[in-house]
Design a protein around this motif. Structure first.
Motif, mmCIF file in Angstrom:
data_model
loop_
_atom_site.group_PDB
_atom_site.id
_atom_site.type_symbol
_atom_site.label_atom_id
_atom_site.label_comp_id
_atom_site.label_asym_id
_atom_site.label_seq_id
_atom_site.Cartn_x
_atom_site.Cartn_y
_atom_site.Cartn_z
ATOM 1 N N TYR A 159 0.671 -1.007 0.109
ATOM 2 C CA TYR A 159 0.032 0.045 0.038
ATOM 3 C C TYR A 159 0.778 1.445 -0.004
ATOM 4 C CZ TYR A 159 -3.416 3.561 1.371
ATOM 5 O OH TYR A 159 -4.072 4.912 1.402
ATOM 6 N N ILE A 160 1.900 1.370 0.763
ATOM 7 C CA ILE A 160 2.920 2.554 0.972
ATOM 8 C C ILE A 160 3.249 2.866 -0.686
ATOM 9 C CG2 ILE A 160 4.910 1.306 1.492
ATOM 10 C CD1 ILE A 160 3.849 4.636 2.577
ATOM 11 N N ASP A 161 3.701 1.669 -1.391
ATOM 12 C CA ASP A 161 4.070 1.961 -2.440
ATOM 13 C C ASP A 161 3.141 2.506 -3.228
ATOM 14 O OD1 ASP A 161 6.691 0.648 -1.879
ATOM 15 O OD2 ASP A 161 5.517 -1.344 -2.423
ATOM 16 N N PHE A 162 1.834 2.187 -3.390
ATOM 17 C CA PHE A 162 0.948 2.779 -4.244
ATOM 18 C C PHE A 162 0.584 4.371 -3.487
ATOM 19 C CE2 PHE A 162 -3.672 4.023 -4.436
ATOM 20 C CZ PHE A 162 -3.976 3.722 -5.723
ATOM 21 N N LEU A 163 0.943 4.430 -2.337
ATOM 22 C CA LEU A 163 0.504 5.797 -1.735
ATOM 23 C C LEU A 163 1.434 6.899 -2.161
ATOM 24 C CD1 LEU A 163 -1.322 7.356 0.367
ATOM 25 C CD2 LEU A 163 0.189 6.400 1.977
ATOM 26 N N SER A 287 -9.515 10.498 -8.020
ATOM 27 C CA SER A 287 -8.299 10.444 -8.937
ATOM 28 C C SER A 287 -7.357 9.454 -8.390
ATOM 29 C CB SER A 287 -7.611 11.792 -9.222
ATOM 30 O OG SER A 287 -8.538 12.456 -9.962
ATOM 31 N N GLY A 288 -7.591 8.469 -7.331
ATOM 32 C CA GLY A 288 -6.685 7.418 -6.845
ATOM 33 C C GLY A 288 -5.608 7.965 -5.932
ATOM 34 N N SER A 292 -7.197 2.767 -5.353
ATOM 35 C CA SER A 292 -7.352 2.876 -6.857
ATOM 36 C C SER A 292 -8.649 3.359 -7.270
ATOM 37 C CB SER A 292 -7.096 1.261 -7.307
ATOM 38 O OG SER A 292 -7.177 1.463 -8.694
ATOM 39 N N ALA A 293 -8.392 4.145 -8.518
ATOM 40 C CA ALA A 293 -9.729 4.662 -9.035
ATOM 41 C C ALA A 293 -10.547 3.539 -9.677
ATOM 42 C CB ALA A 293 -9.429 5.834 -9.849
ATOM 43 N N ASP A 294 -9.908 2.448 -10.029
ATOM 44 C CA ASP A 294 -10.597 1.372 -10.567
ATOM 45 C C ASP A 294 -11.948 0.743 -9.753
ATOM 46 O OD1 ASP A 294 -8.892 1.192 -12.758
ATOM 47 O OD2 ASP A 294 -7.474 -0.108 -12.034
ATOM 48 N N ARG A 295 -11.864 1.186 -8.380
ATOM 49 C CA ARG A 295 -12.851 0.903 -7.415
ATOM 50 C C ARG A 295 -14.269 1.282 -8.080
ATOM 51 N NH1 ARG A 295 -11.504 -1.473 -2.568
ATOM 52 N NH2 ARG A 295 -9.414 -1.746 -2.002
ATOM 53 N N PHE A 296 -14.135 2.706 -8.548
ATOM 54 C CA PHE A 296 -15.495 3.181 -9.035
ATOM 55 C C PHE A 296 -16.158 2.388 -10.072
ATOM 56 C CE2 PHE A 296 -13.107 6.421 -6.732
ATOM 57 C CZ PHE A 296 -13.819 6.917 -5.851
ATOM 58 N N PRO A 297 -17.370 2.649 -10.162
ATOM 59 C CA PRO A 297 -18.098 1.854 -11.294
ATOM 60 C C PRO A 297 -17.418 1.995 -12.481
ATOM 61 C CG PRO A 297 -19.701 2.941 -9.681
ATOM 62 C CD PRO A 297 -18.387 3.439 -9.494
ATOM 63 N N GLN A 298 -17.800 0.964 -13.517
ATOM 64 C CA GLN A 298 -17.247 1.154 -14.925
ATOM 65 C C GLN A 298 -17.675 2.341 -15.667
ATOM 66 O OE1 GLN A 298 -14.748 -0.770 -15.691
ATOM 67 N NE2 GLN A 298 -14.669 0.454 -17.593
ATOM 68 N N PRO A 308 -7.198 15.524 -14.719
ATOM 69 C CA PRO A 308 -5.752 15.776 -14.754
ATOM 70 C C PRO A 308 -4.965 15.164 -13.621
ATOM 71 C CG PRO A 308 -6.911 17.842 -14.179
ATOM 72 C CD PRO A 308 -7.940 16.849 -14.503
ATOM 73 N N LEU A 309 -5.682 14.843 -12.392
ATOM 74 C CA LEU A 309 -4.881 14.398 -11.321
ATOM 75 C C LEU A 309 -4.753 12.724 -11.462
ATOM 76 C CD1 LEU A 309 -3.416 14.455 -8.680
ATOM 77 C CD2 LEU A 309 -5.609 14.389 -7.436
ATOM 78 N N THR A 310 -5.886 11.947 -12.190
ATOM 79 C CA THR A 310 -6.038 10.771 -12.436
ATOM 80 C C THR A 310 -4.561 10.448 -13.291
ATOM 81 O OG1 THR A 310 -8.303 10.741 -12.012
ATOM 82 C CG2 THR A 310 -7.169 8.887 -13.375
#
Length: 354
Positions: A159-163, A287-288, A292-298, A308-310
């Motif tokens: 998680y820290i690598d993602f953060l 924007s993640g 992760s922004a992938d958690r939001f609906p398709q 822009p932040l994404t």
């Protein structure tokens, strides 16, 4: 020296003076230094500790008291990562409702096992799979295929690598929006912009000095946060630093342009603060930065991907964690370039000095 050379030197000296003045404004404001450097580090440390890698969690399971409860509790007690407790019907139902147990096992007199769980809880599904496996094995089940487990722990997937790249993106956005937009409105309110117009200064030089210092601050901020993440948490930096700073520079220009657009006409702090929040809050959520922004609906993904932040977060993570080259990131870089051009064109057209 010709007259043209003298004018160029005078203009360059003026530009340097504007940059130096902006730099002095920055380090003399203790709250700006805090939000730019101390806050991202505190946030990284807090979330890095809270979501650090930990062993698999032992899940509590309630076994409803009955004729077969002792045998079921014994079988579950021998299973790894399960903690079984015998309870009466009412107590087990209450424990599940309050989240004190992840699963209720109800052994029946005919040998049937009933599993009660909340399907919206991921730990309940895990507990159900573990409990069923333990009870089936206790009843004599044997696996026809022999399995082996090999554990792999490598920096890059934590998680820290993602953060850390998300914190960098958040910092670049905040610095561009507040450092340019808020500062311009503050100077407009204090009538400093009007005085500067009357001074022997070219107007483009003033705005260029703001953007130039945003690039300087971006290098310092990215180096500080990324260096801290690497030294304190072992966050890998697989891409080259020139690529990291190139992505950061494009992000700084993009959000500097958005800051210019937001602050182009505002004459009150309340107005610019509200506009900043309208622009930034959706990106803070969508924007993640922290997940992760992938958690939001398709259905929302096309909208999220053009923010822009994404684009900045995706490009920064690809370079830092995957070692991606800039040529392999046409999508995110194109989004940043579009917002940069569009915001500067609109901002310069709407900008008022008084």
């Amino acid at each position: 020296m010709s007259e043209t050379d003298g004018l160029d030197k005078t203009r360059l000296d003026g530009f340097r003076a504007l940059c130096l003045a902006r730099f002095r404004e920055f380090y003399r404001e203790s709250e700006v230094v805090f939000w730019s450097f101390a806050f991202p580090i505190m946030l990284s440390v807090g979330l890095g500790i809270a979501f650090r890698n930990r062993p698999a969690e032992t899940l509590p399971v309630a076994v409803v008291a009955g004729p077969e409860s002792a045998r079921a509790a014994e079988a579950l007690g021998r299973a790894a990562l399960l903690k079984a407790t015998v309870m009466d019907e009412a107590e087990a139902a209450r424990a599940l409702a309050l989240g004190r147990v992840a699963l209720v096992v109800g052994p029946r007199a005919d040998g049937t096992m009933e599993y009660r769980l909340d399907p919206s809880r991921s730990d309940s599904a895990v507990a159900r799979a573990r409990a069923d496996d333990a009870l089936q094995r206790a009843a004599g089940r044997r696996d026809p295929v022999t399995a082996a487990v090999r554990e792999v722990r490598e920096p890059g997937g934590r998680y820290i690598d993602f953060l850390i790249p998300g914190i960098i993106g958040m910092n670049i956005m905040s610095g561009g929006m507040w450092g340019v937009g808020f500062n311009l409105v503050d100077m407009r309110i204090k009538r400093l912009l009007k005085r500067l117009v009357a001074a022997p200064m070219r107007r483009p030089d003033f705005l260029a000095a703001h953007l130039a210092m945003r690039l300087v601050f971006m290098v310092i901020e990215v180096s500080f946060v990324l260096g801290f993440g690497h030294l304190a948490f072992g966050v890998p930096v697989r891409g080259g630093l020139p690529a990291v700073f190139a992505v950061g520079a494009l992000g700084a220009l993009c959000f500097g342009g958005l800051g210019l657009l937001v602050g182009s006409r505002a004459r009150r702090m309340e107005t610019v603060t509200g506009l900043m929040n309208v622009v930034m809050m959706p990106m803070f959520v969508l924007s993640g930065i922290f997940f992760s922004a992938d958690r939001f609906p398709q259905v929302l993904q096309p909208l999220i991907r053009i923010l822009p932040l994404t684009a900045l977060n995706d490009a920064m993570r690809a370079v830092v964690l995957e070692g991606a080259r800039l040529g392999s990131l046409p999508g995110p870089l194109a989004v940043l370039a579009f917002w940069t051009v569009a915001s500067f064109v609109a901002g310069l057209k709407l900008f008022k000095w008084s």
